[in-house]
Design a protein around this motif. Structure first.
Motif, short mmCIF file in Angstrom:
data_model
loop_
_atom_site.label_atom_id
_atom_site.label_comp_id
_atom_site.label_asym_id
_atom_site.label_seq_id
_atom_site.Cartn_x
_atom_site.Cartn_y
_atom_site.Cartn_z
N PRO A 119 1.13 13.77 -3.57
CA PRO A 119 0.77 13.04 -4.67
C PRO A 119 -0.68 13.14 -4.83
N VAL A 122 -3.76 8.75 -1.73
CA VAL A 122 -3.73 8.54 -3.33
C VAL A 122 -4.87 7.23 -3.63
N GLY A 123 -4.83 5.92 -2.85
CA GLY A 123 -5.58 5.05 -3.05
C GLY A 123 -6.99 5.28 -3.08
N LEU A 154 2.11 6.09 -7.06
CA LEU A 154 1.45 5.61 -8.31
C LEU A 154 1.57 6.94 -9.43
N LYS A 161 7.56 6.38 7.92
CA LYS A 161 6.44 5.36 7.58
C LYS A 161 5.02 5.83 7.72
N LEU A 177 1.68 2.74 -3.27
CA LEU A 177 0.78 3.73 -3.80
C LEU A 177 0.92 4.99 -3.90
N SER A 178 1.86 5.51 -2.95
CA SER A 178 2.26 6.91 -2.98
C SER A 178 3.17 7.34 -4.00
N LEU A 191 0.90 -1.30 -0.04
CA LEU A 191 0.11 -0.03 0.08
C LEU A 191 0.96 1.39 0.06
N SER A 192 2.21 1.27 0.63
CA SER A 192 2.86 2.38 0.68
C SER A 192 3.22 2.73 -0.75
N LYS A 199 0.16 9.30 2.57
CA LYS A 199 0.02 9.84 1.25
C LYS A 199 -0.64 8.54 0.55
N ALA A 200 -0.05 7.67 0.77
CA ALA A 200 -0.61 6.28 0.13
C ALA A 200 -2.00 6.33 0.22
N ALA A 201 -2.53 6.35 1.39
CA ALA A 201 -4.13 6.12 1.68
C ALA A 201 -4.85 7.03 0.96
N ASP A 210 9.84 1.76 -0.15
CA ASP A 210 8.83 2.13 -0.32
C ASP A 210 8.51 2.63 -1.52
N THR A 267 4.31 8.40 4.44
CA THR A 267 4.27 7.74 3.38
C THR A 267 2.88 7.08 3.33
N TRP A 268 2.59 6.26 4.44
CA TRP A 268 1.34 5.64 4.51
C TRP A 268 0.14 6.57 4.43
N LEU A 304 -2.26 14.21 -8.75
CA LEU A 304 -3.19 13.25 -9.31
C LEU A 304 -4.42 13.92 -9.56
#
Lengths: 200, 226
Positions: free
Chosen positions: B20, B137-138, A35, B127, A32-33, A29-30, B133-135, A130, B130-131, B24
């Motif tokens: 990010p 984006v997802g 993407l 961590k 994904l940042s 999932l990390s 950001k990823a959440a 990551d 980044t987490w 997007l």
């Protein structure tokens, strides 16, 4: 596969807190940042092919043959626009954006390197993993601030150029070709029995 | 000029590294708008469309574009916030090496209390950042998919059917279509199944043949333009 993962991970957050704290899921999932617009376009196009086509195929406001015609039209359109979109974004990202940084035409901003230099070596290795979606074992032993800043910056410039290429693709791909390809395919499918101007 | 574009790309790229999800979302909106404008330009320079109908089609396309853009931006932003919220309320919690579950939760609380200087170890901060950001984006990607592939097509089909009914009624009353057809052929049946713009109208004009079905300028959707 990739998309299924995202949906799975987000909704498992509601129903199955067990998956939390899972190292493997965390890494997946990390990543994904990072993407890229190319992957974003691919996800939208792939799901659109399924969802939009089924919405048109079950549109209650039109008759059966119109449903079929507009569903085929939508499917063809999704394939053509998605392929074009991905191709141009990929081109922008890999052949223009990333080489701009890797060949030194664009300098990595000093602030970014300083920011990376403030991190401890261990954190840099983890951020590298990551970003690249690598397991920790496969990471290089040392990740210098310059190296981390460079891959992050190259990735981001790749994004920017991918978006630029996508804007160009509207004029050199979508506008001139999509309708032609669509009519060509529909002619092939329907032959001379094409219902005149049904659907849209 | 070269310096200017270098600076611009550098600034955009720096923004993309930090935000990010937002990057997007905004660029997808940009691409979508350019697609809509391109379509409208295509209509303006298309000489086959009669002037009066052209205006109608352009207004319709522009309205649809603005509506779709609004749906997309609203949906993507809402989902982005949901992604952040999932992390903040600890429904999506990352694994951090050598941290117990309670320590991770504690670190997340501290991170959201003061994101710039959370006062937690650098590893945990990196961590979690980044987490988050990823959440974002997802979740934003899921919102984008729902907006473009579910809500927008449903709205489009709905509006198309509404317009079809309304304009169909008016046309039946006034019979304004008759002057464009060759008088000798008027005894043939015309059914008004009004879905698509002017193609049949145009073919009637150029070939002199009566269309089996006459269509009204209703909807000119192009679907995906991202």
């Amino acid at each position: 596969m990739f998309l299924l993962n995202i949906i799975k991970y987000i909704f498992w957050g509601f129903i199955k807190p067990v998956v939390n704290f899972n190292p493997n899921l965390t890494r997946q999932l990390s990543s994904l940042s990072a993407l890229s617009p190319t992957m974003q376009r691919l996800s939208i196009g792939a799901t659109g092919l399924v969802l939009q086509t089924s919405i048109d195929a079950t549109n209650p406001n039109v008759d059966k043959s119109t449903q079929k015609y507009s569903a085929i039209r939508t499917a063809v359109k999704m394939v053509v626009t998605t392929l074009g979109g991905i191709f141009f974004r990929f081109l922008g990202q890999k052949t223009i954006g990333e080489p701009l940084v890797n060949k030194g035409i664009l300098e990595v901003p000093k602030e970014l390197i300083q920011k990376m230099a403030k991190l401890t070596p261990e954190v840099r290795i983890r951020e590298f993993c990551d970003f690249k979606n690598l397991p920790l074992e496969k990471a290089p032993k040392v990740v210098s601030p310059e190296m981390l800043a460079k891959i992050k910056f190259a990735g981001a410039v790749g994004w920017v150029c991918a978006v630029g290429a996508a804007v160009v693709s509207v004029f050199v791909w979508d506008m001139p070709f999509v309708n032609k390809v669509m009519n060509f395919v529909l002619d092939k499918v329907y032959g001379k029995n094409k219902p005149e101007n049904k659907g849209h | 000029m070269i310096n200017f574009s270098k600076n611009l790309i550098t600034r955009l790229a720096t923004y993309a590294i930090d935000n990010p999800a937002s990057f997007l979302k905004r660029t997808a909106a940009l691409n979508f708008s350019v697609g809509s404008v391109g379509l409208i330009i295509g209509m303006i320079i298309n000489k086959n469309i009669p002037e009066k109908e052209k205006r109608f089609m352009i207004i319709q396309e522009a309205t649809e574009g603005v509506l779709d853009l609004g749906v997309f931006l609203g949906c993507a932003t809402a989902f982005e916030k949901i992604g952040r919220w999932l992390v903040k309320t600890k429904k999506l919690v990352p694994h951090i090496d050598n941290f117990s579950k309670e320590q991770v939760k504690d670190a997340i609380t501290k991170f959201f209390a003061n994101p710039n200087k959370p006062g937690i170890s650098m590893l945990a901060e990196s961590k979690i950042r980044t987490w988050v950001k990823a959440a974002e984006v997802g979740a934003g990607l899921i919102g984008t998919i729902i907006a473009f592939n579910v809500i927008t097509p449903l709205i489009r089909n709905y509006i198309a059917s509404k317009l079809e009914k309304n304009i169909g009624k008016k046309m039946d009353k006034t019979q304004t279509y008759s002057p464009i057809l060759p008088a000798t052929k008027l005894n043939q049946p015309i059914s008004f199944n009004k879905n698509d713009p002017f193609a049949s109208f145009n073919s009637a004009m150029t070939t002199g043949k009566l269309p089996q079905r006459a269509y009204l300028p209703v909807f000119t959707s192009t679907g995906m333009r991202v």
